[in-house]
Design a protein around this motif. Structure first.
Motif, PDB file in Angstrom:
ATOM      1  N   ILE A   1      12.074   1.985 -12.514  1.00  0.00           N
ATOM      2  CA  ILE A   1      11.648   3.303 -12.039  1.00  0.00           C
ATOM      3  C   ILE A   1      10.275   3.227 -11.401  1.00  0.00           C
ATOM      4  CG2 ILE A   1      11.037   5.653 -12.735  1.00  0.00           C
ATOM      5  CD1 ILE A   1      13.127   5.482 -14.912  1.00  0.00           C
ATOM      6  N   PHE A   2       9.374   2.515 -12.051  1.00  0.00           N
ATOM      7  CA  PHE A   2       8.011   2.367 -11.521  1.00  0.00           C
ATOM      8  C   PHE A   2       8.039   1.688 -10.159  1.00  0.00           C
ATOM      9  CE2 PHE A   2       3.912   0.367 -10.924  1.00  0.00           C
ATOM     10  CZ  PHE A   2       3.012   1.333 -11.364  1.00  0.00           C
ATOM     11  N   SER A   3       8.802   0.603 -10.048  1.00  0.00           N
ATOM     12  CA  SER A   3       8.859  -0.135  -8.785  1.00  0.00           C
ATOM     13  C   SER A   3       9.509   0.705  -7.687  1.00  0.00           C
ATOM     14  CB  SER A   3       9.610  -1.455  -8.968  1.00  0.00           C
ATOM     15  OG  SER A   3      10.940  -1.215  -9.401  1.00  0.00           O
ATOM     16  N   GLN A   4      10.533   1.502  -8.058  1.00  0.00           N
ATOM     17  CA  GLN A   4      11.189   2.351  -7.063  1.00  0.00           C
ATOM     18  C   GLN A   4      10.236   3.417  -6.537  1.00  0.00           C
ATOM     19  OE1 GLN A   4      14.986   4.078  -8.203  1.00  0.00           O
ATOM     20  NE2 GLN A   4      14.714   5.779  -6.781  1.00  0.00           N
ATOM     21  N   LEU A   5       9.486   4.054  -7.441  1.00  0.00           N
ATOM     22  CA  LEU A   5       8.513   5.058  -7.025  1.00  0.00           C
ATOM     23  C   LEU A   5       7.436   4.439  -6.136  1.00  0.00           C
ATOM     24  CD1 LEU A   5       8.002   7.133 -10.305  1.00  0.00           C
ATOM     25  CD2 LEU A   5       8.946   7.968  -8.148  1.00  0.00           C
ATOM     26  N   PHE A   6       6.998   3.259  -6.518  1.00  0.00           N
ATOM     27  CA  PHE A   6       5.941   2.590  -5.744  1.00  0.00           C
ATOM     28  C   PHE A   6       6.437   2.257  -4.345  1.00  0.00           C
ATOM     29  CE2 PHE A   6       3.536  -1.151  -4.351  1.00  0.00           C
ATOM     30  CZ  PHE A   6       2.243  -0.691  -4.504  1.00  0.00           C
ATOM     31  N   MET A   7       7.664   1.740  -4.241  1.00  0.00           N
ATOM     32  CA  MET A   7       8.190   1.303  -2.953  1.00  0.00           C
ATOM     33  C   MET A   7       8.613   2.463  -2.060  1.00  0.00           C
ATOM     34  SD  MET A   7       7.748  -1.872  -2.887  1.00  0.00           S
ATOM     35  CE  MET A   7       8.602  -2.177  -1.349  1.00  0.00           C
ATOM     36  N   THR A   8       9.011   3.585  -2.639  1.00  0.00           N
ATOM     37  CA  THR A   8       9.483   4.718  -1.820  1.00  0.00           C
ATOM     38  C   THR A   8       8.422   5.787  -1.595  1.00  0.00           C
ATOM     39  OG1 THR A   8      10.379   5.838  -3.795  1.00  0.00           O
ATOM     40  CG2 THR A   8      11.872   4.410  -2.537  1.00  0.00           C
ATOM     41  N   VAL A   9       7.329   5.742  -2.344  1.00  0.00           N
ATOM     42  CA  VAL A   9       6.283   6.756  -2.200  1.00  0.00           C
ATOM     43  C   VAL A   9       4.973   6.153  -1.711  1.00  0.00           C
ATOM     44  CG1 VAL A   9       4.877   8.485  -3.402  1.00  0.00           C
ATOM     45  CG2 VAL A   9       7.299   8.262  -3.959  1.00  0.00           C
ATOM     46  N   VAL A  10       4.429   5.234  -2.489  1.00  0.00           N
ATOM     47  CA  VAL A  10       3.100   4.685  -2.189  1.00  0.00           C
ATOM     48  C   VAL A  10       3.113   3.803  -0.945  1.00  0.00           C
ATOM     49  CG1 VAL A  10       1.174   3.310  -3.065  1.00  0.00           C
ATOM     50  CG2 VAL A  10       2.473   4.786  -4.627  1.00  0.00           C
ATOM     51  N   VAL A  11       4.047   2.858  -0.898  1.00  0.00           N
ATOM     52  CA  VAL A  11       4.080   1.921   0.235  1.00  0.00           C
ATOM     53  C   VAL A  11       4.313   2.626   1.573  1.00  0.00           C
ATOM     54  CG1 VAL A  11       5.327  -0.029   1.259  1.00  0.00           C
ATOM     55  CG2 VAL A  11       4.747  -0.055  -1.175  1.00  0.00           C
ATOM     56  N   PRO A  12       5.323   3.520   1.700  1.00  0.00           N
ATOM     57  CA  PRO A  12       5.514   4.226   2.982  1.00  0.00           C
ATOM     58  C   PRO A  12       4.300   5.065   3.378  1.00  0.00           C
ATOM     59  CG  PRO A  12       7.458   4.456   1.614  1.00  0.00           C
ATOM     60  CD  PRO A  12       6.400   3.868   0.741  1.00  0.00           C
ATOM     61  N   LEU A  13       3.631   5.664   2.398  1.00  0.00           N
ATOM     62  CA  LEU A  13       2.436   6.466   2.689  1.00  0.00           C
ATOM     63  C   LEU A  13       1.326   5.589   3.272  1.00  0.00           C
ATOM     64  CD1 LEU A  13       1.138   9.316   2.399  1.00  0.00           C
ATOM     65  CD2 LEU A  13       0.257   8.541   0.184  1.00  0.00           C
ATOM     66  N   ILE A  14       1.114   4.425   2.681  1.00  0.00           N
ATOM     67  CA  ILE A  14       0.087   3.495   3.167  1.00  0.00           C
ATOM     68  C   ILE A  14       0.441   2.985   4.560  1.00  0.00           C
ATOM     69  CG2 ILE A  14      -0.980   1.245   2.785  1.00  0.00           C
ATOM     70  CD1 ILE A  14      -0.719   1.749  -0.222  1.00  0.00           C
ATOM     71  N   ILE A  15       1.724   2.633   4.756  1.00  0.00           N
ATOM     72  CA  ILE A  15       2.152   2.153   6.075  1.00  0.00           C
ATOM     73  C   ILE A  15       1.952   3.235   7.122  1.00  0.00           C
ATOM     74  CG2 ILE A  15       4.135   1.412   7.451  1.00  0.00           C
ATOM     75  CD1 ILE A  15       5.228   0.032   4.965  1.00  0.00           C
ATOM     76  N   GLY A  16       2.269   4.484   6.762  1.00  0.00           N
ATOM     77  CA  GLY A  16       2.063   5.602   7.683  1.00  0.00           C
ATOM     78  C   GLY A  16       0.608   5.755   8.074  1.00  0.00           C
ATOM     79  N   GLN A  17      -0.281   5.590   7.112  1.00  0.00           N
ATOM     80  CA  GLN A  17      -1.713   5.676   7.392  1.00  0.00           C
ATOM     81  C   GLN A  17      -2.171   4.547   8.317  1.00  0.00           C
ATOM     82  OE1 GLN A  17      -4.615   7.888   5.769  1.00  0.00           O
ATOM     83  NE2 GLN A  17      -2.809   8.951   6.525  1.00  0.00           N
ATOM     84  N   ILE A  18      -1.637   3.358   8.104  1.00  0.00           N
ATOM     85  CA  ILE A  18      -2.003   2.207   8.945  1.00  0.00           C
ATOM     86  C   ILE A  18      -1.529   2.429  10.378  1.00  0.00           C
ATOM     87  CG2 ILE A  18      -1.604  -0.251   9.350  1.00  0.00           C
ATOM     88  CD1 ILE A  18      -1.413  -0.602   6.298  1.00  0.00           C
ATOM     89  N   VAL A  19      -0.276   2.866  10.524  1.00  0.00           N
ATOM     90  CA  VAL A  19       0.276   3.120  11.858  1.00  0.00           C
ATOM     91  C   VAL A  19      -0.513   4.217  12.559  1.00  0.00           C
ATOM     92  CG1 VAL A  19       2.299   3.923  13.137  1.00  0.00           C
ATOM     93  CG2 VAL A  19       2.589   2.346  11.212  1.00  0.00           C
ATOM     94  N   ARG A  20      -0.930   5.228  11.793  1.00  0.00           N
ATOM     95  CA  ARG A  20      -1.693   6.347  12.364  1.00  0.00           C
ATOM     96  C   ARG A  20      -2.977   5.870  13.033  1.00  0.00           C
ATOM     97  NH1 ARG A  20      -2.559  11.822  12.139  1.00  0.00           N
ATOM     98  NH2 ARG A  20      -4.762  12.416  12.278  1.00  0.00           N
ATOM     99  N   ARG A  21      -3.615   4.859  12.468  1.00  0.00           N
ATOM    100  CA  ARG A  21      -4.870   4.340  13.032  1.00  0.00           C
ATOM    101  C   ARG A  21      -4.685   3.848  14.469  1.00  0.00           C
ATOM    102  NH1 ARG A  21      -9.098   2.943   9.597  1.00  0.00           N
ATOM    103  NH2 ARG A  21      -8.737   3.411   7.377  1.00  0.00           N
TER     104      ARG A  21
END
Length: 284
Positions: free
Chosen positions: A169-189
């Protein structure tokens, strides 16, 4: 405002009605194991798309600023994981003497103990112009807390326990919430100027994804052959959910305006779940 304009403005509400109707007609299409494969497309791809979308649309300063609102986060999490489950338990003690189906009441308590939903809280907060960054933090943080707290609440209120796959559950939340959010921020730059110039419809995109989630959820519900509820219990439960939601939204608004007047947050409804205040809305 004419009817066409009103319909365009309320397209999301109409969309909810439409996807539920379509799900009722042919639930096998969007159910688990069906052609849409919701166990993959919804659980992973759709949720990841929502948070990637949020990462693209939000300024980094907004996210970092949201982390600093400690009082807000405490308010949201305590309301969600302490006050609401307790209030529902007390309310259900009164309903237990009525002829309402016992399993429906247990279902209300179970959902009342759940952490805030990670997708609808963010989308609905954004749709009404609330504090999306605060909604993202509290949705994610509340979900991580729920891995531990929700089983304890179920044991306390229902006397039932079960094994929880914490790691998965922890890994699923991390991969579907935290990682996409960080990638979105990087792409935004790299495409910040283009985003500010074109202003893509981030809200509409996320709302469409949420409609897909709602559709597959109802497909699973209608495809379940074991659902056998009397109409009286079903009608009463719908009325109870509606009444509880309105009551807690008012209570949330009352508390939020007094405790955190500096925050611009909105109470958001969700099937037995508090999301508003960017999280506080109800669990219903």
């Amino acid at each position: 405002m004419g009817l066409p304009e009103r319909l365009r403005k309320e397209w999301f509400i109409l969309g909810i009605v439409l996807v539920i109707a379509v799900a009722r007609l042919e639930p096998a299409v969007g159910g688990k194991g069906g052609p849409l494969k919701p166990e993959i497309t919804i659980t992973y791809i759709a949720v990841s798309a929502i948070f990637f979308n949020s990462g693209l649309s939000l300024k980094t300063e907004e996210l970092t600023s949201a982390l600093m609102h400690v009082k807000l986060h405490l308010f949201v999490q305590i309301f969600t994981l302490v006050f609401f489950p307790t209030a529902i338990w007390l309310f259900l003690q009164l309903l237990s003497i009525t002829p309402i189906n016992e399993w429906l009441l247990k279902g209300l308590q179970t959902v009342g103990c759940m952490p805030p939903p990670v997708s609808s809280a963010v989308i609905l907060t954004k749709a009404v112009g609330g504090n999306e960054a605060a909604a993202i933090f509290n949705s994610a943080f509340g979900s991580f807390l729920g891995i531990v707290i929700t089983p304890l609440l179920l044991l306390l209120f229902l006397g039932s326990s079960s094994s929880v796959p914490f790691t998965s559950i922890f890994s699923q939340l991390f991969m579907t919430v935290v990682v996409p959010l960080i990638i979105g921020q990087i792409v935004r730059r790299y495409i910040k100027d283009w985003l500010e110039r074109k202003k893509p419809p981030f809200g509409a995109i996320s709302s469409c994804v949420l409609l897909m989630i709602i559709y597959t959820t109802f497909c699973d519900t209608f495809a379940n052959p074991n659902i056998d509820l009397d109409k009286f219990s079903l009608i009463i439960i719908v009325f109870i959910i509606f009444s509880v939601q309105l009551s807690f939204m008012f209570l949330t608004f009352l508390f939020s305006t007094r405790v955190v007047k500096s925050q611009s947050i909105t109470a958001i409804p969700h099937p037995l779940k508090k999301n508003g205040f960017a999280q506080m809305s109800l669990k219903i």
